[in-house]
Design an enzyme around this catalytic site. Structure first.
Site, mmCIF file in Angstrom:
data_model
loop_
_atom_site.group_PDB
_atom_site.id
_atom_site.type_symbol
_atom_site.label_atom_id
_atom_site.label_comp_id
_atom_site.label_asym_id
_atom_site.label_seq_id
_atom_site.Cartn_x
_atom_site.Cartn_y
_atom_site.Cartn_z
ATOM 1 N N LYS A 22 0.833 -1.207 0.000
ATOM 2 C CA LYS A 22 0.000 0.000 0.000
ATOM 3 C C LYS A 22 0.860 1.245 0.000
ATOM 4 C CE LYS A 22 -2.671 2.628 3.426
ATOM 5 N NZ LYS A 22 -1.636 3.654 3.658
ATOM 6 N N ASN A 23 1.864 1.287 0.885
ATOM 7 C CA ASN A 23 2.660 2.493 1.057
ATOM 8 C C ASN A 23 3.602 2.768 -0.105
ATOM 9 O OD1 ASN A 23 1.493 3.098 3.531
ATOM 10 N ND2 ASN A 23 3.005 1.922 4.689
ATOM 11 N N ARG A 92 -4.187 10.684 3.824
ATOM 12 C CA ARG A 92 -3.070 11.612 3.972
ATOM 13 C C ARG A 92 -2.058 11.483 2.835
ATOM 14 N NH1 ARG A 92 -1.167 14.853 7.935
ATOM 15 N NH2 ARG A 92 -3.017 14.325 9.114
ATOM 16 N N CYS A 116 -5.468 8.697 8.734
ATOM 17 C CA CYS A 116 -5.522 8.167 10.096
ATOM 18 C C CYS A 116 -5.143 9.218 11.124
ATOM 19 C CB CYS A 116 -4.587 6.967 10.234
ATOM 20 S SG CYS A 116 -5.133 5.510 9.335
ATOM 21 N N ARG A 121 1.764 14.432 12.390
ATOM 22 C CA ARG A 121 2.261 14.137 11.047
ATOM 23 C C ARG A 121 2.257 15.389 10.171
ATOM 24 N NH1 ARG A 121 0.475 8.286 8.922
ATOM 25 N NH2 ARG A 121 -1.491 9.249 8.426
ATOM 26 N N ASP A 304 3.914 0.674 11.988
ATOM 27 C CA ASP A 304 2.685 0.136 11.425
ATOM 28 C C ASP A 304 2.403 -1.303 11.856
ATOM 29 O OD1 ASP A 304 1.966 2.435 10.166
ATOM 30 O OD2 ASP A 304 2.430 1.781 8.143
ATOM 31 N N ARG A 396 -9.067 0.396 3.906
ATOM 32 C CA ARG A 396 -8.093 1.344 3.358
ATOM 33 C C ARG A 396 -6.715 0.697 3.191
ATOM 34 N NH1 ARG A 396 -7.105 5.860 6.952
ATOM 35 N NH2 ARG A 396 -5.675 6.397 5.258
#
Length: 423
Positions: A22-23, A92, A116, A121, A304, A396
């Site tokens: 995902k990232n 984000r 989130c 952040r 995470d 998500r």
């Protein structure tokens, strides 16, 4: 409201394929804005965040097409400059379009991001670095207005090795005049993955994966075809679930070299971990042993995976201490675990986890992506049937999680609308 209904007490057994990260996928999709023509990105997870990123790119004028796990982004008609709040508030990572828009148009208007709620952040590191490269910013009515008729190379020192800031600066630097050096850069595998696709598009990058990245700007980019790296956080989530339920799971496609410290800690709990060709096998102990761990930027223990690890340690033998050094609000989910009978107390960025004999079912919420995964793991351990609400957070970050866990023997089902994997 969508819910997951989980009945605990069943060990997970079998094999499961890990999806693309995902990232990484989100940033690769945004980087496709640099080139006119179709850029094909393979192994993209069909999750809510990737669907939202596709909508952001379409709003900017690009065409986005899904074919199974391959997403093709054609930015030939991408003349848009503004990302709307109704999309950006969901995720984000949408701030990552700032860099490619400045390269493509010299301007961008980006709504301040959502996602989130696990800490401030702030995007200050993004903006300070881009200012060093010639960008100017103003802020009004919830939108960030950026102007940079021409970016130029610079030496940028990050106060913290922020993944997002490193990515935004990297994508901006490939189209800037001259050479940019990013010092104290993030080292995550996802950074390396982004750099690899940018190089395919024509960029000149040295040092991705180290603390110093050097980028020589180029004048143009061509479309590319790239495969997203395996998701180390999904790998870790399934590894914890297997260990916590006394299961035996082969995680196919896993990249254990991206999780060395995490796997060492998981082994310390009593889990058996075997490296197999093309994957990773995890077998759980009768009852985990308490361990202490500290989250740090890569290659440290991933923040995470902190909530999922705490869910497992909630029923471990002994007392564990988790120290969170990345996001100051990441312990918000602890109250939900305690509703299930966990004994966890937090003070500042420390959590003391006193292992209990067993967890019990309760109605709980998924407060963010990883906290949602933690509640699923806790529910797999608990006595009785647990209802988990707000599962859009899970959607998500995890593709079709309930179906994949059910294939491993979990008693889990969804109530409400289908997951994004079925869209």
């Amino acid at each position: 409201m969508d819910r997951l209904i989980v009945t605990g007490g069943r060990p997970l057994r079998g094999s499961i394929w890990v999806n693309g990260a995902k990232n990484s996928a989100l940033k690769l999709m945004a980087a496709a804005l640099l080139a006119d023509g179709p850029t094909a990105i393979e192994n993209v997870p069909r999750i809510l965040d990737c669907v939202t990123m596709g909508e952001v790119l379409e709003h900017l004028g690009a065409t986005v097409a899904w074919d199974g796990s391959t997403v093709t982004v054609d930015a030939s008609g991408a003349a848009g400059l503004e990302t709307p709040y109704e999309l950006v508030r969901k995720m984000r990572a949408s701030i990552i379009v700032l860099g490619p828009l400045l390269v493509r148009h010299g301007r961008a208007r980006v709504a301040m991001p959502g996602g989130c709620n696990i800490g401030s952040r702030q995007i200050d590191l993004h903006l300070k670095g881009l200012e060093r490269m010639g960008a100017e910013f103003s802020y009004e009515h919830g939108y960030l207005d950026a102007r940079a008729p021409r970016l130029h190379g610079a030496v940028v020192w990050l106060d913290f090795p922020s993944v997002g800031a490193t990515e935004n600066l990297l994508v901006a630097a490939v189209g800037a005049d001259g050479t940019t050096v990013i010092e104290n850069a993030a080292r995550e595998p996802e950074i390396q993955d982004l750099a690899a696709m940018l190089v395919q598009m024509g960029a000149k990058i040295d040092g991705a994966g180290t603390t110093t990245i050097e980028v020589r700007g180029v004048g143009g980019f061509q479309p590319a075809r790239h495969r997203v790296v395996a998701d180390r956080i999904e790998t870790g989530t399934f590894a914890i679930a297997a260990a916590a339920t006394r299961g035996d799971v082969l995680i196919e496609g896993a990249r254990p070299e991206h999780l060395e410290l995490f796997l060492s800690k998981l082994t310390d709990t009593g889990a058996l971990i075997d490296m197999e060709p093309g994957g990773l096998r995890v077998s759980g102990p009768d009852r985990p042993v308490a361990v202490d761990f500290v989250t740090l930027p890569y290659p440290g223990f991933p923040t995470d995976l902190q909530p999922q690890m705490m869910a497992m340690l909630a029923s471990a033998r002994g007392t564990s201490i988790a120290t969170e050094n990345v996001f100051e609000s990441r312990f918000m989910f602890v109250d939900e675990l305690n509703r299930m009978g966990a004994d966890i107390r937090t003070e500042g960025h420390h959590a003391v986890i006193r292992g209990v004999e067993g967890l019990s079912s309760a109605p709980v919420r998924a407060l963010d992506i990883r906290a949602g995964a933690a509640m699923v793991i806790a529910a797999l351990l608990a006595d009785g049937t647990t209802e988990i609400s707000h599962v859009y957070h899970v959607d998500r970050g995890y593709q079709d999680l309930e179906t994949r866990l059910a294939a491993l023997g979990a008693e889990i089902r969804r109530e409400g609308s289908p997951s994004p994997a079925g869209m």
